[in-house]
Structure formats: structure tokens, C-alpha cells
Scaffold this active site. Structure first.
Site, PDB file in Angstrom:
ATOM      1  N   GLY A 521       1.469   1.088   7.976  1.00 43.56           N
ATOM      2  CA  GLY A 521       0.248   1.347   7.216  1.00 43.56           C
ATOM      3  C   GLY A 521      -0.442   0.052   6.858  1.00 43.56           C
ATOM      4  O   GLY A 521       0.166  -1.015   6.848  1.00 43.56           O
ATOM      5  N   ARG A 522      -1.741   0.156   6.585  1.00 47.79           N
ATOM      6  CA  ARG A 522      -2.489  -1.016   6.161  1.00 47.79           C
ATOM      7  C   ARG A 522      -3.682  -0.583   5.334  1.00 47.79           C
ATOM      8  O   ARG A 522      -4.140   0.556   5.403  1.00 47.79           O
ATOM      9  CB  ARG A 522      -2.938  -1.870   7.343  1.00 47.79           C
ATOM     10  N   GLY A 523      -4.162  -1.503   4.507  1.00 46.68           N
ATOM     11  CA  GLY A 523      -5.330  -1.243   3.675  1.00 46.68           C
ATOM     12  C   GLY A 523      -5.951  -2.552   3.266  1.00 46.68           C
ATOM     13  O   GLY A 523      -5.595  -3.633   3.778  1.00 46.68           O
ATOM     14  N   GLY A 526      -3.304  -5.121   1.911  1.00 44.57           N
ATOM     15  CA  GLY A 526      -2.326  -5.741   2.779  1.00 44.57           C
ATOM     16  C   GLY A 526      -1.785  -4.772   3.806  1.00 44.57           C
ATOM     17  O   GLY A 526      -2.271  -3.652   3.952  1.00 44.57           O
ATOM     18  N   VAL A 528       1.658  -2.768   5.469  1.00 47.28           N
ATOM     19  CA  VAL A 528       2.967  -2.246   5.099  1.00 47.28           C
ATOM     20  C   VAL A 528       3.846  -2.162   6.346  1.00 47.28           C
ATOM     21  O   VAL A 528       3.416  -1.632   7.383  1.00 47.28           O
ATOM     22  CB  VAL A 528       2.853  -0.860   4.438  1.00 47.28           C
ATOM     23  N   ASP A 639      -7.403   3.346  -7.657  1.00 49.33           N
ATOM     24  CA  ASP A 639      -7.596   3.574  -6.218  1.00 49.33           C
ATOM     25  C   ASP A 639      -6.814   4.804  -5.775  1.00 49.33           C
ATOM     26  O   ASP A 639      -6.031   4.750  -4.817  1.00 49.33           O
ATOM     27  CB  ASP A 639      -7.154   2.336  -5.434  1.00 49.33           C
TER      28      ASP A 639
END
Length: 819
Positions: A521-523, A526, A528, A639
Site C-alpha cells: 500500500g501507499r499514500g 508513505g 507500506v 484522514d
């Protein structure tokens, strides 16, 4: 006849003079040759718009000052609305004192008609007038035939407050009041220093220190510039502050039309106060979040402890007592005679900043202790390890000030106490919260009259305890001793704390993720990665982006302090944090791994039936209610979105990435006031966009959007189609679309209510609608309440839990009845 006419003329002139004098005292101006009397409450100047009043203000019994204050506002304290004082350290008598504007152009404050305590030190050959303007500025000016020349103005001589448009200059400063009830000059000031930087200073006769920006930071590290020597700072009417040293901020209510003021308070913090519609002041920005970071706040020989939910608490060091029960700035005094005693009391987690008499690097603990022992004036020593330099540090202190409980302090403080007959004593610690109420807390100590038999039992118990500990340790080590790796190098393990929360090294996490290969995962914060820790636990390891890491010593300390707070939180619907890494510029977070991934992934794959979706909604609501109301009050997620709601093997929801906005950009003061936008487009509440005050209701709004997305299977910024819009595809807000569907349903029968809800649900799950109709209707109505534009119309998360839980209880009751 002539005498009668003369007398009549004189009386007429006197009458006109008295009328003029009375009219001037009730207007916004005072002409030369006239005065204001302390004995006449009506002798005041009022600004043309009625906002401000200037005149004599009572500060004590028979004690008055010439002041300017906000007119007709409620007062939280006797001086809460005062914005300027002429002579704060020399009040005047309540009898025969006056403010006079002489014909020579000088403005004089007289005490009891005898001596002048303050003067504008001006003169003019022209007629003069004193006027109170609508912006709160008291101005003395000459009346020229062609122009107006300002001789003096209160804006050039601020006390503790800046009003919008009033400049803080290189030759002016703000000085805090002594207390809320004592307007005399206190110990804190805001000023431009010799390097052109705006700073907060704690100053007394015996000690002086800068505490904002953080004193251990260089100017450029704090985002300040030393190049501009003009030294100007100003707060505008919209709530924006700008300084020539590049320091800027906007208030939480930026661009809202209201009264504001920037004030340095008696507690040393710099705040902006805004006026609400109910005429009450509230803080819309503040420079210092932790009140214990203000130097000298609890006085000498004391400790400060700060909790966001309870405020600041001062306490005396062991062996000391408070000097003044109504004023902690006096600090504490010893209850013993100082001597070259060799007793030291360990104070873990307590740091005293500054005032180092001796500072030594690369020194052993024994040598550090000896430095204090050989100096009879040494009151305390601190021994720490600095990871940045890889050296031990020793601090010897003769003055004990700026003491506070600091979770990020990596060291131990040792307080010197006198030797007693038995080597121990009973001490009392005096402590108080912000309200000044004093309580007494007993320290445990041994009695001085102990029999030999009791001493024998005591030592026998200690010996037995030591043997038990050794046995348990041997058994424990034999059970958990790690196996040797395939290579010849021994592995170094940092065993978990009882809370399974620890600090990892970067190399450990790099090895656990096999070089950060498996991305899950990413956002914006950062990326993951999936990893396997040394104890074989599967973990999700988030590597924060460079913009969110910070690299200085202070950033690292605050990062670890806040991460430790997150690590101690415990809720079944909150993802468990196992640890963190903070090395150099590297910042990583280690979480438990969620087998079913995120809610976003499951919504895309249609793997969730209505029962699972309802349970996810309820579990998410419960953990948000916990964060908002059962935990520290300042923990907001900021968020909430499907990507941050993870699912375990049983599809139980666990909220992740909460509160991480507080771990970013700690040097930016705007982060503390939430004046910077947080969140993800489509899920953000209107407050972020319109710079309104940020409360827990921003999470409520985002939660409502998530629920609508779970019901409809559509994204917040969905694509319209011809059946929905009747024209070419375009972006449509999910909230607007749902509201339109409900609005078009004009009937009120339960069948028709079901009809509009049925129109919005995910088509892939329409077959389940009749079975789960009540739950879906409840979710839809709760979601629409959560996404109200006005935050005050939204429910709290605890109310959301009650609404969803009541539906669950009704459903369970029906099943029981059916059985």
C-alpha cells in the site's frame, strides 16, 4: 450695567466650557486644556463605532490605571478585555487623579493631583486633540490648517497586546502581565533580538533565557531568516500574521470577520484571541502547545508536567516546599540546610533545561557524579547519552529551573539531598494544577525508629525476592533465547516491552522486508511494506516520506514521544502499533498485518455483504468515539477514508494512520493550530476549505462519506452518466447525488423511504436489500446527518454509535422473538 453684562458673559463662557468638557468626555476626542477625572466614571473616550473605550480602569482597591479596553464585553477576569495601559507599574489613586491634555501639547497622567506618573513627552505650538480611533489606537495630533500631524499614539507603545494593524517594531516589545489579576510587568516578553529574529524571552534579575523558537535550534532550522533588518511584525484584520524574519501563520478562523488580538499571556504563551458571536473570546492560534516548554513557568526547584486533557501541573522537588501558594513563579525553597551531602535521589524522565554550570562530553557516570560531589554548590546532575554524537554527556547544575517531565528525555536526573541519620527520610511534595490549588502528596520513606528484628525480616525478604527473580529470569531466558542465524555473527535482540512496543533499528526493518520489496500500500504519507519480524510476526511496515520525517534532534524526540503515546492506546478497532524506527532521517512505523487488506480493496472486489458492512461501520464509529471522547481530547484522525480502515481475518475493522498529521512538520506552528489542510480530497469537511475552527466534527464528516461509499459502491467524486444526469458524463459529488435521490422522494410511507434508499445502494448487492433493509436505511440516514455542511448539526461519534447500536439491539430482539 456694564458689571452685570461682564458677569453674564463670564457665566456664559463658564457654562459653555463645562458643556464642552462634558461632551468631550463622552465622545471620542479630548481637546487641549481639558482632562479626564478618575472620580467620574463618565469621563471616558469611546471610539466612534463603540468598540473601544479609553479612561481610568480599576485594578485594585483604590488603584487605577489609564487604559484602553473592549467596550461592554463579558470578562473572564477583571483585566481580560484591556488592550493597552499607560503606566502599568505605577497605578494612581482613586481620588484627585486625572489625565490632562495641556495647551502646550503634552499629555500628562497625574496621581492625586500631586505628581506626574506618566507623560507623552510632546509639545506643540498648534492646538492639539486626543482621539480614540475605531481600531483601538489612542492618537494625539496637531490641528494644522492643511494637514494633521501625529505627535504620539498608543500603537507605538504596546503593553501585552497587538491589535490588527498595529506593528511590533525593532524598538517595541510585548511584555506579559504578572498574572490575570496583576497588570504590572511580568517575566515574559516578545521582541526582535539582535539577529532580527522574533523571539519569546523569560527574564528575571537572576536568570534569563529564550524559549521560542526552540533555543537548541539554529534560526534557519526554525524557518526564520536573519537577513531582513527592518524588524516588523503585524497581525491583519483577517487573522494573518507576518514577520520580517519569515515567520507567518494564519488563525483557525482566517478570513472570518471578527475582533482579534495577539497577546502574550502571563503564562508565557503567545496566543491570538478571536471574538465569537456570543461575545466570548476563544484561542484561534497559539505558539506553544506544551505549556511546560515555557521557561520558568513553575519557578525554581520545581517540576512541570503537562497533559493535554488536564493542563499544566507544577510540583516541588522532593525535599522542597512551595514559597507562595497563590503564585508558582516564586518556585520552591529547601526544607533543609545545604551541605556537601552524598545522597542522590534518582528522578527518571525529569529534565532541567539550561543553566549548566559544568558541561562535559564523553565522561563516565562515576566521574559525572564525582564532579557534583566535589562541588558543594552542585544541586543536581544529569547524565545522558547523545545518539547524534555517540557520547555520554554530563550536566552539573547549581540553579534548578525549567524542570519538567519529558517523555523524550534520554537520560536520568539525580537530585542532591542531605544525609539523614538512617539514610532515608519522609518528604512531602507540594503540587498544584493551573488553578493554583495546592495539595500534598506523601513520598514513601523508611521510619527512623526501626527495630533490629524488623530489619532482619526486611533483609530476609529482599534475599528471597532476589532468588525468585534469578530463578524466573533463568527459566524465561531458556524459553525465549533466540536461535543462532545461519551466519557466524551473533544476533542482537531488543526484547519487547510488556506492551509489545519497542524501537527497531533501520537494519532490522530492512531485513524484515527483504530490502523493502513487497509493497502492500501507499499514500501521501508513505509506502507500506509487508515484513516478517525476528520473532516471526507478520507486520505492516510504513516508511514515511521524506517530507514527513524531519531530521533534527528535536524532531526525533517529539516523533518518539508521540509515537509512544499512540503505542499505548488500546482499542479492539484500532490497529496495534508494535514499534517504530527513528534513525537519522529515516522514520518508520511498525503495525500488525491485516490479512483482508483495506476497506477500499474489499469494496472494489465486492467481497462484503450488508452484515459485514454494517459491522464495519459500527466498529469504525466505536474507535472514533474512543479517540474523540475517551482518550486524550486532541487526538483527531483527520484522514478517515476506506484506505485507512483495515480488516482482519474476521473482517473486523481496525482504523490505521490516525493522528499522524501531528507527527509531521513539527517546526511549523500552523500544524499545531490545524490551519493547514489535512485529509484526502472528497472526504474532507468544509471546515478545511473555509479555514473554520477544526474540531472532532471533521472526522464525523469523513466518516459519513465513507458510509455513503459503503452503501452505494461509488467514490466521493463519482462520474455521472446519462441516466443520472441526462447529459454527458461529468464529476458529481456523492453527497449531492444521494441528497437529490432523497429529495425526489416526496412521500413519507416506509415503502417510499425504502424506495429512495434502494435507488442508491450498490447494484451488486441489491438482492440482499429486503433482508437487510432496516440496517441499510439506518446507515443511510446516519450518513446524511454526518455530512451536514454545518458542523454543529452533525452528531458526535458517540451519538452515531448509539444510533447504530440501537438498530443492532432491535435486530437481535427480533431474532429472539422469532426463535
Amino acid at each position: 450695567m456694564i458689571d452685570d453684562m461682564a458677569i453674564s458673559s463670564i457665566l456664559h463662557v463658564l457654562l459653555l466650557s463645562l458643556c464642552f468638557r462634558y461632551s468631550s468626555s463622552s465622545s471620542s476626542t479630548l481637546s487641549s486644556g481639558f482632562s479626564l477625572s478618575v472620580e467620574k466614571p463618565e469621563d471616558v473616550l469611546i471610539s466612534p463605532n463603540g468598540t473601544f473605550t479609553a479612561g481610568f480602569h480599576v485594578i485594585g482597591e483604590n488603584a487605577y490605571v489609564l487604559a484602553i479596553w473592549f467596550t461592554r464585553l463579558p470578562q473572564s477576569s477583571p483585566n481580560s478585555n484591556v488592550v493597552w495601559i499607560a503606566s502599568r507599574d505605577q497605578p494612581v489613586n482613586g481620588k484627585r487623579s486625572s489625565l490632562s491634555l495641556l495647551r502646550a501639547g503634552n499629555l500628562i497622567l497625574s496621581d492625586a493631583g500631586q505628581k506626574n506618573v506618566w507623560s507623552s513627552n510632546t509639545n506643540s505650538s498648534w492646538p492639539t486633540r486626543l482621539a480614540l480611533n475605531d481600531n483601538g489606537n489612542l492618537v494625539l495630533y496637531e490641528l494644522h490648517s492643511e494637514e494633521t500631524n501625529i505627535l504620539w499614539q498608543s500603537f507605538d507603545f504596546p503593553t501585552d497586546t497587538l491589535l490588527p494593524g498595529q506593528q511590533l517594531k525593532n524598538d517595541t516589545q510585548l511584555v506579559a502581565a504578572r498574572s490575570d489579576t496583576n497588570v504590572s510587568s511580568g517575566f515574559y516578553k516578545l521582541f526582535f533580538d539582535d539577529s532580527n529574529v522574533l523571539r519569546l524571552l523569560y527574564h528575571r534579575l537572576d536568570v534569563s533565557s529564550v524559549y521560542w523558537p526552540a533555543p537548541w535550534m539554529l534560526s534557519f532550522e526554525a524557518g526564520r531568516s536573519t537577513e531582513n533588518s527592518s524588524r516588523l511584525a503585524v497581525l491583519d484584520s483577517l487573522g494573518s500574521f507576518i514577520s520580517t524574519d519569515n515567520f507567518k501563520f494564519t488563525t483557525s478562523d482566517y478570513e472570518i470577520s471578527t475582533q482579534r488580538r495577539l497577546k502574550i499571556d502571563p503564562d508565557g504563551s503567545l496566543r491570538v484571541y478571536s471574538l465569537q458571536k456570543n461575545n466570548q473570546w476563544y484561542v484561534s492560534w497559539q505558539a506553544i502547545a506544551d505549556a511546560c516548554h515555557v521557561h520558568g513557568i513553575c519557578g525554581v526547584n520545581s517540576m512541570c508536567k503537562y497533559d493535554p486533557s488536564h493542563g499544566r501541573k507544577c510540583s516541588c522537588l522532593p525535599g522542597y516546599r512551595i514559597k507562595n501558594h497563590s503564585d508558582w513563579s516564586y518556585g520552591c525553597e529547601p526544607k533543609f540546610e545545604f551541605s556537601c551531602g552524598q545522597n542522590f535521589l534518582k528522578l527518571p524522565g525529569v529534565e532541567f533545561y539550561g543553566n549548566d554550570y559544568v558541561y562535559k562530553l564523553n565522561i563516565s557516570f562515576k566521574n559525572c557524579k564525582n564532579l557534583c560531589l566535589h562541588d558543594c554548590e552542585c544541586r543536581l546532575f544529569q547524565y545522558t547519552f547523545g545518539e547524534d554524537m555517540g557520547q555520554f554527556r554530563c550536566y552539573i547544575k547549581r540553579i534548578l529551573i525549567n524542570g519538567h517531565n519529558s517523555p523524550s528525555f534520554r537520560g536520568t536526573t539525580y537530585l542532591r539531598l542531605p544525609q539523614t541519620n538512617e539514610g532515608s527520610f519522609l518528604e512531602e511534595e507540594e503540587s498544584a494544577r493551573d488553578d493554583g490549588d495546592v495539595c500534598f502528596v506523601k513520598f514513601e520513606g523508611a521510619s527512623q525508629n526501626v527495630s533490629s528484628f524488623v530489619k532482619f525480616l526486611l533483609w530476609f525478604s529482599v534475599a528471597v525476592g532476589v532468588l525468585e527473580v534469578l530463578c524466573i529470569s533463568l527459566i524465561w531466558c531458556s524459553l525465549i533465547r533466540p536461535k543462532k542465524s545461519s551466519d557466524s555473527n551473533p544476533q542482537v535482540y531488543n526484547f519487547l516491552s510488556p506492551f509489545r512496543f519497542r524501537k527497531f533499528t533501520y537494519s532490522e526493518l530492512k531485513q524484515a522486508t527483504k530490502g523493502f520489496k513487497e509493497e502492500i500500500g501507499r499514500g501521501a504519507g508513505g509506502i507500506v511494506y509487508k515484513g516478517v519480524l525476528s520473532d516471526q510476526r507478520v507486520a505492516a511496515i510504513k516508511k514515511l516520506n521524506g517530507d514527513n520525517t524531519g531530521g533534527g534532534k528535536q524532531e526525533e524526540g517529539e516523533f518518539m514521544a508521540e509515537v509512544s503515546i499512540i503505542g499505548r492506546l488500546n482499542h479492539m478497532n484500532l490497529i496495534e502499533m508494535w514499534g517504530y524506527c527513528a534513525e537519522g532521517k529515516q522514520r518508520l512505523l511498525v503495525y500488525e498485518y491485516m490479512e483482508k487488506g483495506s476497506l477500499a480493496e474489499n469494496l472494489r472486489s465486492n467481497t462484503l455483504d450488508w452484515t459485514k458492512r454494517y459491522n464495519i461501520a459500527l466498529g469504525t464509529a466505536r474507535v472514533l468515539a474512543y479517540l474523540h471522547e475517551e482518550c486524550l481530547e486532541w487526538i483527531l484522525h483527520c484522514d478517515i477514508k476506506p484506505h485507512n480502515i483495515l480488516l482482519d481475518s474476521n473482517y473486523e475493522p481496525k482504523v490505521a494512520d490516525f493522528g499522524l498529521s501531528k507527527l509531521k512538520n513539527r517546526n511549523d506552528q500552523n500544524t499545531q493550530s490545524f490551519s493547514m489542510i489535512r485529509g484526502t480530497r472528497g472526504y474532507m469537511a468544509p471546515e478545511w476549505v473555509f479555514n473554520l475552527p477544526i474540531t472532532s466534527k471533521v472526522d464525523v464528516y469523513s466518516y459519513g462519506i465513507v458510509i455513503l461509499e459503503m452503501i452505494t459502491g461509488r467514490s466521493p467524486m463519482m462520474m455521472g452518466n446519462q441516466s443520472d444526469e441526462g447529459e454527458e458524463a461529468q464529476h458529481v459529488r456523492l453527497v449531492t447525488w444521494v441528497r437529490e435521490k432523497k429529495k425526489n422522494n416526496n412521500k413519507t410511507t416506509s415503502e417510499e423511504v425504502s424506495s429512495w434508499v434502494k435507488q442508491i445502494i450498490d447494484p451488486a448487492l441489491i438482492s440482499e436489500f429486503e433482508v437487510e433493509k432496516q440496517k441499510i436505511e439506518t446507515l443511510a440516514n446516519v450518513a446524511l446527518r454526518c455530512v451536514k455542511e454545518d458542523k454543529d448539526e452533525r452528531p458526535t461519534m458517540s451519538q452515531v454509535v448509539e444510533m447504530l447500536q440501537s438498530q443492532e439491539d432491535d435486530y437481535a430482539a427480533e431474532l429472539i422473538m422469532a426463535a
